[in-house]
Design a protein around this motif. Structure first.
Motif, PDB file in Angstrom:
ATOM      1  N   ILE A  20      39.907 -33.089  19.612  1.00 29.56           N
ATOM      2  CA  ILE A  20      39.108 -32.758  18.434  1.00 29.56           C
ATOM      3  C   ILE A  20      37.661 -32.496  18.833  1.00 29.56           C
ATOM      4  N   ALA A  21      37.106 -33.311  19.726  1.00 25.83           N
ATOM      5  CA  ALA A  21      35.729 -33.119  20.175  1.00 25.83           C
ATOM      6  C   ALA A  21      35.585 -31.790  20.913  1.00 25.83           C
ATOM      7  N   GLU A  22      36.568 -31.447  21.729  1.00 28.12           N
ATOM      8  CA  GLU A  22      36.513 -30.175  22.449  1.00 28.12           C
ATOM      9  C   GLU A  22      36.577 -28.995  21.480  1.00 28.12           C
ATOM     10  N   ALA A  23      37.412 -29.093  20.464  1.00 24.81           N
ATOM     11  CA  ALA A  23      37.499 -28.028  19.467  1.00 24.81           C
ATOM     12  C   ALA A  23      36.176 -27.894  18.700  1.00 24.81           C
ATOM     13  N   ASP A  24      35.547 -29.015  18.382  1.00 24.35           N
ATOM     14  CA  ASP A  24      34.249 -28.979  17.698  1.00 24.35           C
ATOM     15  C   ASP A  24      33.187 -28.317  18.566  1.00 24.35           C
ATOM     16  N   ARG A  25      33.161 -28.683  19.851  1.00 26.18           N
ATOM     17  CA  ARG A  25      32.194 -28.059  20.760  1.00 26.18           C
ATOM     18  C   ARG A  25      32.425 -26.556  20.843  1.00 26.18           C
ATOM     19  N   GLN A  26      33.683 -26.144  20.948  1.00 22.26           N
ATOM     20  CA  GLN A  26      33.998 -24.716  21.038  1.00 22.26           C
ATOM     21  C   GLN A  26      33.580 -23.984  19.768  1.00 22.26           C
ATOM     22  N   ARG A  27      33.812 -24.610  18.621  1.00 23.52           N
ATOM     23  CA  ARG A  27      33.436 -24.000  17.341  1.00 23.52           C
ATOM     24  C   ARG A  27      31.923 -23.834  17.255  1.00 23.52           C
ATOM     25  N   LEU A  28      31.173 -24.869  17.651  1.00 23.29           N
ATOM     26  CA  LEU A  28      29.720 -24.788  17.600  1.00 23.29           C
ATOM     27  C   LEU A  28      29.172 -23.748  18.575  1.00 23.29           C
ATOM     28  N   LEU A  29      29.764 -23.674  19.762  1.00 29.61           N
ATOM     29  CA  LEU A  29      29.329 -22.667  20.728  1.00 29.61           C
ATOM     30  C   LEU A  29      29.597 -21.257  20.218  1.00 29.61           C
ATOM     31  N   THR A  30      30.731 -21.068  19.557  1.00 26.76           N
ATOM     32  CA  THR A  30      31.067 -19.753  18.998  1.00 26.76           C
ATOM     33  C   THR A  30      30.079 -19.367  17.906  1.00 26.76           C
ATOM     34  N   ILE A  31      29.734 -20.302  17.049  1.00 28.80           N
ATOM     35  CA  ILE A  31      28.769 -20.029  15.979  1.00 28.80           C
ATOM     36  C   ILE A  31      27.412 -19.667  16.575  1.00 28.80           C
ATOM     37  N   ALA A  32      26.972 -20.424  17.600  1.00 31.28           N
ATOM     38  CA  ALA A  32      25.680 -20.148  18.229  1.00 31.28           C
ATOM     39  C   ALA A  32      25.688 -18.784  18.911  1.00 31.28           C
ATOM     40  N   GLN A  33      26.797 -18.450  19.553  1.00 28.24           N
ATOM     41  CA  GLN A  33      26.884 -17.160  20.232  1.00 28.24           C
ATOM     42  C   GLN A  33      26.839 -16.012  19.227  1.00 28.24           C
ATOM     43  N   LYS A  34      27.527 -16.154  18.113  1.00 30.47           N
ATOM     44  CA  LYS A  34      27.499 -15.114  17.084  1.00 30.47           C
ATOM     45  C   LYS A  34      26.089 -14.974  16.499  1.00 30.47           C
ATOM     46  N   ALA A  35      25.377 -16.076  16.342  1.00 25.65           N
ATOM     47  CA  ALA A  35      24.014 -16.020  15.820  1.00 25.65           C
ATOM     48  C   ALA A  35      23.095 -15.295  16.801  1.00 25.65           C
ATOM     49  N   ARG A  36      23.280 -15.547  18.105  1.00 25.07           N
ATOM     50  CA  ARG A  36      22.453 -14.854  19.105  1.00 25.07           C
ATOM     51  C   ARG A  36      22.725 -13.363  19.105  1.00 25.07           C
ATOM     52  N   VAL A  37      24.002 -12.983  18.992  1.00 29.99           N
ATOM     53  CA  VAL A  37      24.357 -11.563  18.966  1.00 29.99           C
ATOM     54  C   VAL A  37      23.770 -10.905  17.730  1.00 29.99           C
ATOM     55  N   ALA A  38      23.838 -11.570  16.603  1.00 29.80           N
ATOM     56  CA  ALA A  38      23.308 -11.014  15.359  1.00 29.80           C
ATOM     57  C   ALA A  38      21.792 -10.852  15.443  1.00 29.80           C
ATOM     58  N   ARG A  39      21.120 -11.766  16.128  1.00 24.99           N
ATOM     59  CA  ARG A  39      19.674 -11.690  16.265  1.00 24.99           C
ATOM     60  C   ARG A  39      19.253 -10.537  17.170  1.00 24.99           C
ATOM     61  N   LYS A  40      20.095 -10.187  18.144  1.00 27.89           N
ATOM     62  CA  LYS A  40      19.755  -9.139  19.097  1.00 27.89           C
ATOM     63  C   LYS A  40      20.039  -7.736  18.567  1.00 27.89           C
ATOM     64  N   ARG A  41      20.767  -7.640  17.478  1.00 26.77           N
ATOM     65  CA  ARG A  41      21.090  -6.323  16.925  1.00 26.77           C
ATOM     66  C   ARG A  41      19.822  -5.595  16.498  1.00 26.77           C
ATOM     67  N   PRO A  42      19.836  -4.267  16.596  1.00 27.32           N
ATOM     68  CA  PRO A  42      18.662  -3.516  16.133  1.00 27.32           C
ATOM     69  C   PRO A  42      18.504  -3.636  14.619  1.00 27.32           C
ATOM     70  N   ALA A  43      17.402  -3.097  14.135  1.00 28.31           N
ATOM     71  CA  ALA A  43      17.109  -3.168  12.701  1.00 28.31           C
ATOM     72  C   ALA A  43      18.294  -2.646  11.901  1.00 28.31           C
ATOM     73  N   ALA A  44      18.425  -3.145  10.725  1.00 29.30           N
ATOM     74  CA  ALA A  44      19.574  -2.824   9.884  1.00 29.30           C
ATOM     75  C   ALA A  44      19.491  -1.385   9.394  1.00 29.30           C
TER      76      ALA A  44
END
Length: 64
Positions: A20-44
């Motif tokens: 369960i702890a490993e799944a939580d870590r993976q979920r949090l890492l995925t959310i953080a990675q998606k947030a970084r990708v969204a931040r790097k996108r050019p202007a809308a």
């Protein structure tokens, strides 16, 4: 090798908690990675930039 039933239950519970702890870590890492990708996108482009209306005239397009 015989093990006590309580020891087996404890080991199974520990393993379950680790999974369960490993799944939580993976979920949090995925959310953080998606947030970084969204931040790097050019202007809308193509998306509204707020609640202001467009300056271009709009016309109703007939349905096909």
């Amino acid at each position: 090798m015989l093990m006590h039933a309580d020891l087996m239950l404890t080991l199974a519970n520990d393993h379950h908690r680790e999974l369960i702890a490993e799944a939580d870590r993976q979920r949090l890492l995925t959310i953080a990675q998606k947030a970084r990708v969204a931040r790097k996108r050019p202007a809308a482009r193509g998306r509204p930039a707020g609640n202001l209306t467009s300056c271009e005239p709009s016309a109703a397009v007939p349905a096909r």
